[in-house]
Write a protein that holds these residues in place. Structure first.
Motif, mmCIF file in Angstrom:
data_model
loop_
_atom_site.group_PDB
_atom_site.id
_atom_site.type_symbol
_atom_site.label_atom_id
_atom_site.label_comp_id
_atom_site.label_asym_id
_atom_site.label_seq_id
_atom_site.Cartn_x
_atom_site.Cartn_y
_atom_site.Cartn_z
ATOM 1 N N LYS A 77 0.832 -1.203 0.000
ATOM 2 C CA LYS A 77 0.000 0.000 0.000
ATOM 3 C C LYS A 77 0.867 1.253 0.000
ATOM 4 N N ASP A 78 1.928 1.261 0.817
ATOM 5 C CA ASP A 78 2.843 2.404 0.846
ATOM 6 C C ASP A 78 3.460 2.634 -0.528
ATOM 7 N N ILE A 79 3.844 1.553 -1.204
ATOM 8 C CA ILE A 79 4.449 1.672 -2.531
ATOM 9 C C ILE A 79 3.438 2.232 -3.525
ATOM 10 N N TYR B 233 0.681 7.262 -17.981
ATOM 11 C CA TYR B 233 1.479 6.038 -17.930
ATOM 12 C C TYR B 233 0.740 4.927 -17.205
ATOM 13 N N ALA B 234 0.759 3.740 -17.790
ATOM 14 C CA ALA B 234 0.265 2.532 -17.116
ATOM 15 C C ALA B 234 1.486 1.881 -16.463
ATOM 16 N N ILE B 235 1.419 1.684 -15.162
ATOM 17 C CA ILE B 235 2.564 1.130 -14.436
ATOM 18 C C ILE B 235 2.133 -0.183 -13.781
ATOM 19 N N ASP B 236 2.839 -1.244 -14.134
ATOM 20 C CA ASP B 236 2.639 -2.548 -13.495
ATOM 21 C C ASP B 236 3.709 -2.715 -12.425
ATOM 22 N N THR B 237 3.313 -3.249 -11.292
ATOM 23 C CA THR B 237 4.265 -3.489 -10.201
ATOM 24 C C THR B 237 4.451 -4.984 -10.016
ATOM 25 N N HIS B 238 5.709 -5.390 -9.979
ATOM 26 C CA HIS B 238 6.068 -6.796 -9.779
ATOM 27 C C HIS B 238 6.922 -6.915 -8.527
ATOM 28 N N TYR B 239 6.548 -7.820 -7.652
ATOM 29 C CA TYR B 239 7.305 -8.069 -6.425
ATOM 30 C C TYR B 239 8.176 -9.297 -6.666
ATOM 31 N N MET B 240 9.471 -9.063 -6.712
ATOM 32 C CA MET B 240 10.423 -10.086 -7.122
ATOM 33 C C MET B 240 10.776 -11.036 -5.963
ATOM 34 N N ASP B 241 11.158 -12.254 -6.323
ATOM 35 C CA ASP B 241 11.528 -13.274 -5.335
ATOM 36 C C ASP B 241 12.975 -13.157 -4.885
ATOM 37 N N ASP C 72 16.822 -10.733 -4.952
ATOM 38 C CA ASP C 72 17.476 -9.444 -5.145
ATOM 39 C C ASP C 72 18.256 -9.425 -6.448
ATOM 40 N N ASP C 73 18.507 -8.220 -6.912
ATOM 41 C CA ASP C 73 19.316 -8.020 -8.107
ATOM 42 C C ASP C 73 20.333 -6.926 -7.799
ATOM 43 N N ASP C 74 21.513 -7.342 -7.383
ATOM 44 C CA ASP C 74 22.622 -6.410 -7.153
ATOM 45 C C ASP C 74 22.277 -5.341 -6.116
ATOM 46 N N ASN C 75 21.594 -5.719 -5.053
ATOM 47 C CA ASN C 75 21.250 -4.819 -3.952
ATOM 48 C C ASN C 75 20.453 -3.590 -4.413
ATOM 49 N N THR C 76 19.660 -3.763 -5.449
ATOM 50 C CA THR C 76 18.796 -2.711 -5.973
ATOM 51 C C THR C 76 17.444 -2.804 -5.282
ATOM 52 N N ALA C 77 16.964 -1.691 -4.735
ATOM 53 C CA ALA C 77 15.673 -1.697 -4.040
ATOM 54 C C ALA C 77 14.519 -1.856 -5.033
ATOM 55 N N ALA C 78 14.589 -1.094 -6.123
ATOM 56 C CA ALA C 78 13.521 -1.111 -7.123
ATOM 57 C C ALA C 78 14.112 -0.735 -8.470
ATOM 58 N N ARG C 79 13.394 -1.110 -9.520
ATOM 59 C CA ARG C 79 13.842 -0.774 -10.874
ATOM 60 C C ARG C 79 12.614 -0.483 -11.733
ATOM 61 N N GLY D 52 5.152 1.394 -17.966
ATOM 62 C CA GLY D 52 6.300 1.141 -17.113
ATOM 63 C C GLY D 52 6.088 -0.135 -16.315
ATOM 64 N N THR D 53 7.187 -0.783 -15.981
ATOM 65 C CA THR D 53 7.150 -1.947 -15.103
ATOM 66 C C THR D 53 8.046 -1.639 -13.923
ATOM 67 N N LEU D 54 7.449 -1.615 -12.756
ATOM 68 C CA LEU D 54 8.172 -1.356 -11.522
ATOM 69 C C LEU D 54 8.463 -2.692 -10.851
ATOM 70 N N SER D 55 9.737 -3.004 -10.706
ATOM 71 C CA SER D 55 10.147 -4.236 -10.022
ATOM 72 C C SER D 55 10.612 -3.872 -8.616
ATOM 73 N N ILE D 56 10.048 -4.543 -7.636
ATOM 74 C CA ILE D 56 10.396 -4.332 -6.225
ATOM 75 C C ILE D 56 11.174 -5.556 -5.760
ATOM 76 N N PHE D 57 12.337 -5.317 -5.153
ATOM 77 C CA PHE D 57 13.210 -6.413 -4.746
ATOM 78 C C PHE D 57 13.190 -6.620 -3.229
ATOM 79 N N PRO D 58 13.498 -7.839 -2.774
ATOM 80 C CA PRO D 58 13.447 -8.158 -1.344
ATOM 81 C C PRO D 58 14.278 -7.234 -0.451
ATOM 82 N N CYS D 59 15.399 -6.714 -0.946
ATOM 83 C CA CYS D 59 16.210 -5.831 -0.095
ATOM 84 C C CYS D 59 15.465 -4.543 0.244
#
Length: 128
Positions: free
Chosen positions: A15-17, A33-41, A43-50, A60-67
């Motif tokens: 919800k915060d995101i 813009y249509a933005i899809d959010t994906h919650y990833m399983d 991490d990718d190089d200590n990146t919070a989001a991409r 746009g596709t917003l990827s959220i990483f576990p870190c």
């Protein structure tokens, strides 16, 4: 066979995101813009989001990483932390056309990436 446990993204985190993403989409005039959010399983190089952007389709596709979740759990002001990350990611959409055109110039990939991240963070700080 050992499998890594997939992160459980809490509803309040999601919800915060979403709230921050919509806030900065509006502030940066990106409502088309249509933005899809994906919650990833994983991490990718200590990146919070991409944010991955297709400017020609205003998608746009917003990827959220576990870190990101891990850091969020450790913050006192969780919403401020989410807004910091989301303002930066939404700023990527704001400058996407400029980046697309400027990438055709004679610069190294690293110089291009550094310039893009620098400009994106400047814009993110302006809208916070």
């Amino acid at each position: 066979l050992y499998q890594m446990k997939k992160p459980a993204y809490p509803a309040v985190f999601k919800k915060d995101i979403r709230t921050a993403m919509l806030k900065y989409r509006n502030k940066l005039w990106l409502n088309a813009y249509a933005i899809d959010t994906h919650y990833m399983d994983e991490d990718d190089d200590n990146t919070a989001a991409r944010m991955s952007i297709q400017t020609e389709y205003m998608q746009g596709t917003l990827s959220i990483f576990p870190c990101f979740l891990k850091e969020w759990k450790e913050k006192k002001d969780r919403r401020a932390y989410v807004e910091k990350i989301m303002s930066h990611e939404m700023a990527h959409c704001f400058i996407a056309d400029l980046v697309k055109v400027s990438s055709r110039r004679w610069a190294t990939e690293e110089e291009h990436r550094a310039a893009m991240e620098n400009l994106t963070e400047r814009i993110a700080r302006l809208v916070r």
